[in-house]
Structure formats: C-alpha cells, structure tokens
Design a protein around this motif. Structure first.
Motif, mmCIF file in Angstrom:
data_model
loop_
_atom_site.group_PDB
_atom_site.id
_atom_site.type_symbol
_atom_site.label_atom_id
_atom_site.label_comp_id
_atom_site.label_asym_id
_atom_site.label_seq_id
_atom_site.Cartn_x
_atom_site.Cartn_y
_atom_site.Cartn_z
ATOM 1 N N SER A 200 9.414 10.348 -12.032
ATOM 2 C CA SER A 200 8.821 9.801 -10.811
ATOM 3 C C SER A 200 9.142 8.323 -10.653
ATOM 4 O O SER A 200 8.990 7.549 -11.596
ATOM 5 C CB SER A 200 7.296 9.979 -10.825
ATOM 6 N N GLU A 202 7.486 6.822 -8.257
ATOM 7 C CA GLU A 202 6.238 6.339 -7.659
ATOM 8 C C GLU A 202 5.065 6.386 -8.631
ATOM 9 O O GLU A 202 4.260 5.446 -8.661
ATOM 10 C CB GLU A 202 5.925 7.137 -6.393
ATOM 11 N N ASN A 204 4.745 5.446 -11.402
ATOM 12 C CA ASN A 204 5.589 4.587 -12.225
ATOM 13 C C ASN A 204 5.015 3.173 -12.076
ATOM 14 O O ASN A 204 4.863 2.672 -10.962
ATOM 15 C CB ASN A 204 7.021 4.669 -11.690
ATOM 16 N N THR A 207 7.003 0.435 -9.922
ATOM 17 C CA THR A 207 6.894 0.589 -8.467
ATOM 18 C C THR A 207 5.479 0.284 -7.993
ATOM 19 O O THR A 207 5.274 -0.428 -6.994
ATOM 20 C CB THR A 207 7.290 2.010 -8.057
ATOM 21 N N ALA A 208 4.499 0.832 -8.700
ATOM 22 C CA ALA A 208 3.107 0.670 -8.251
ATOM 23 C C ALA A 208 2.681 -0.793 -8.238
ATOM 24 O O ALA A 208 2.100 -1.274 -7.252
ATOM 25 C CB ALA A 208 2.179 1.486 -9.145
ATOM 26 N N ARG A 211 6.262 -3.319 -6.704
ATOM 27 C CA ARG A 211 6.782 -3.032 -5.366
ATOM 28 C C ARG A 211 5.662 -2.817 -4.362
ATOM 29 O O ARG A 211 5.643 -3.397 -3.292
ATOM 30 C CB ARG A 211 7.700 -1.798 -5.414
ATOM 31 N N PHE A 212 4.692 -1.955 -4.727
ATOM 32 C CA PHE A 212 3.579 -1.672 -3.817
ATOM 33 C C PHE A 212 2.489 -2.737 -3.888
ATOM 34 O O PHE A 212 1.707 -2.888 -2.950
ATOM 35 C CB PHE A 212 2.951 -0.314 -4.138
ATOM 36 N N TYR A 214 -0.051 -2.611 -5.996
ATOM 37 C CA TYR A 214 -1.323 -1.933 -6.191
ATOM 38 C C TYR A 214 -2.107 -2.547 -7.349
ATOM 39 O O TYR A 214 -1.554 -3.131 -8.279
ATOM 40 C CB TYR A 214 -1.089 -0.447 -6.482
ATOM 41 N N MET A 222 -3.809 6.951 -7.910
ATOM 42 C CA MET A 222 -2.522 7.613 -7.661
ATOM 43 C C MET A 222 -2.275 8.730 -8.669
ATOM 44 O O MET A 222 -1.884 9.855 -8.305
ATOM 45 C CB MET A 222 -1.370 6.605 -7.763
ATOM 46 N N GLN A 226 -2.199 12.645 -7.699
ATOM 47 C CA GLN A 226 -0.967 13.394 -7.977
ATOM 48 C C GLN A 226 -1.277 14.623 -8.824
ATOM 49 O O GLN A 226 -0.830 15.729 -8.529
ATOM 50 C CB GLN A 226 0.029 12.492 -8.713
#
Length: 292
Positions: A200, A202, A204, A207-208, A211-212, A214, A222, A226
């Motif tokens: 994944s 995302e 991840n 990314t979380a 990038r995001f 969060y 998340m 999921q």
C-alpha cells in the motif's frame, strides 16, 4: 505503450480467494529497514535544508529510525505476535548488524529493497541493474542466512527490465505494483511467472504523515477503516492488507502509540491470518494449482 505484464482482471470476476483456516484477511506488516548516505538527499521532513551537503537536520531525523524507532517497533510487533517482512536495504547488513540479529531472532522474512534508499532503481542500464540485484541478494543472504524471495524497489522504482532480472535471480514476488487487494501473476521472460503482492502506498506512514499531513490519530483511523472494509469483503473473497512502516516516522513516540492501538484492534478479531510475504504467495500459488 502497454506494459504487457498482466491482463486486466476485475476482482468481482475472480474465483473467490480462500485463506488458511477460513481467514478473511491476511495481515502483512512491512518494516522498511533503510540506510541513507550522509551526503545525499532523500526523504525529508524539512525541505529548506534538503539540498545542503551535509544536511544534518534531515539526515539525523532519518537516523532516528535505526537508533531508536526500530526497537520501539520491534517491541510492539513482539507484543502482538506480528512477524514482519522487512524490506531491507543491503547496506543495513553492514551498517546496523544488531538490527539484522534482532530480526533473525524474531523469525522475520527479508525482502530485497536495493542497496540504499539514497539510490533508486530507475533509469539504470540493464547490466548495472542486474549487478545491483545480484549484489543486494547476495549480501542479504550472507548476512541473514536466507536469500530473499521478495523484492520492493527503493521508492517502488523499476526499469523496463526489473521484473525479468528479478525472476532470473530467483525472486518469487514483487511489491512495487500497488494496484490490488489480492496477489496476482505477472508475466516475465521465458514464460515464467512472478507474483505481485498487495503493498500500500496509502496505508503507509510516509504518505500519511509527509504527503497527506495526517495526525497519528488519523493514521490509526485509516488503518482501522481499511481493515474493517477488507474484513467485511473477506467473508466471501479474502483480501490481503499491508501496513507499510518506516521506523524514523512510526517509531516516534507520539506516533507509535497509535500504531499499537491499531495492532490491538486488528488482532482482537478472529479469522485474521498474520503472515509473511512468502507465506502469502506460497499459499496463493497452491490455490492456483488446485483451481487448474
């Protein structure tokens, strides 16, 4: 151009996937064990210094992962009996042998992950890439006692030759293609098959968080969300759920407590198979043979 590595296969048209003991979800946890060069840029938390040589801020931030973060993650995984599949830079074998010994004691699987995450696998000439793959697998085998069966490119990078070269060197599965919730066969040269395993980008921590943007609480939610959806779907057609982790991120104290909450939530459910990458792919191949 078309990649010609696999045919389109809608999940709703497939024969339902069954897992051992009627499990609905195979939980696959991947600690990324990486080495970064002191004088090369890489993943950064503070972009203003990322181009400096040396970049003390970002280098030392990443270095927290091998000095502290991985040990916090190891304790957590031991607590919930989660056997990891470590995506391993071969440089880790010589730079941080204590991590290798700890993983061996825990029975972790080792997945090739390039030499260092300061050097990606894109835009390489075929001969150079082939030699890198050989060197990585040989170094890991010598250090851990087992040759990797799986591969994750640094930053999920490949060339047009990567899959063929990996198969030639004995790799059985690859995690670079983040396009499914189940394993599937990929076509390589000599009419052989290489298998893609669900990884994944995302679920991840890179990314979380980077990038995001969060919070740790949002990352926890998340993971739980999921799992809940895959668990419900898995009643009739099993799924693989990966949790992709980097110790310099998830190993920070204020984040790690929420990963532990997620582990507690998932492992409190029945019909969850906690497995390594090889265990998942080996079982998947047996189901394919039975179907044929």
């Amino acid at each position: 151009m078309e990649h010609a590595r696999f045919d389109f296969s809608p999940i709703v048209n497939r024969r339902p996937l069954k897992l051992p003991n009627g499990a609905r979800v195979a939980l696959w946890v991947i600690p990324n064990l990486e080495h970064f060069h002191f004088d090369q840029p890489s993943i950064s938390i503070y972009e203003s210094t990322a181009g400096f040589k040396p970049d003390i801020l970002n280098y030392s931030w990443r270095d927290y992962g091998v000095r502290v973060g991985i040990w916090r993650l190891i304790d957590m995984m031991k607590k919930y009996n989660i056997k990891g599949t470590a995506a391993l830079n071969s440089d880790v074998c010589k730079e941080y042998p204590e991590i290798i010994e700890a993983g061996k004691q825990l029975g972790w699987e080792w997945m090739g992950h390039g030499i260092t995450n300061s050097k990606l696998m894109a835009n390489l000439e075929k001969e150079e890439e082939h030699q890198i793959i050989k060197d990585v697998l040989g170094t890991i085998e010598k250090s851990t006692g087992s040759k990797p069966k799986g591969w994750l490119g640094p930053a999920l990078t490949e060339t047009f030759n990567t899959l063929d070269l990996l198969k030639e060197e004995g790799i059985e599965y690859v995690a670079d293609w983040v396009n499914d919730d189940q394993p599937y066969a990929m076509k390589v040269k000599n009419r052989s098959l290489l298998y893609s395993i669900p990884y994944s980008i995302e679920i991840n921590d890179i990314t979380a968080f980077l990038r995001f943007g969060y919070t740790p609480e949002q990352f926890y939610q998340m993971i739980v969300d999921q799992f809940d959806v895959l668990y419900a779907e898995g009643e009739s057609n099993a799924r693989v759920m990966s949790i992709c982790l980097h110790p310099f991120l998830i190993g920070q104290p204020f984040r790690s407590k929420y990963l532990e909450k997620a582990f507690a939530y998932i492992t409190n459910h029945k019909d969850v198979w906690i497995a390594t990458g090889s265990e998942i792919i080996d079982y998947f191949k047996t189901t394919e043979k039975e179907a044929n």
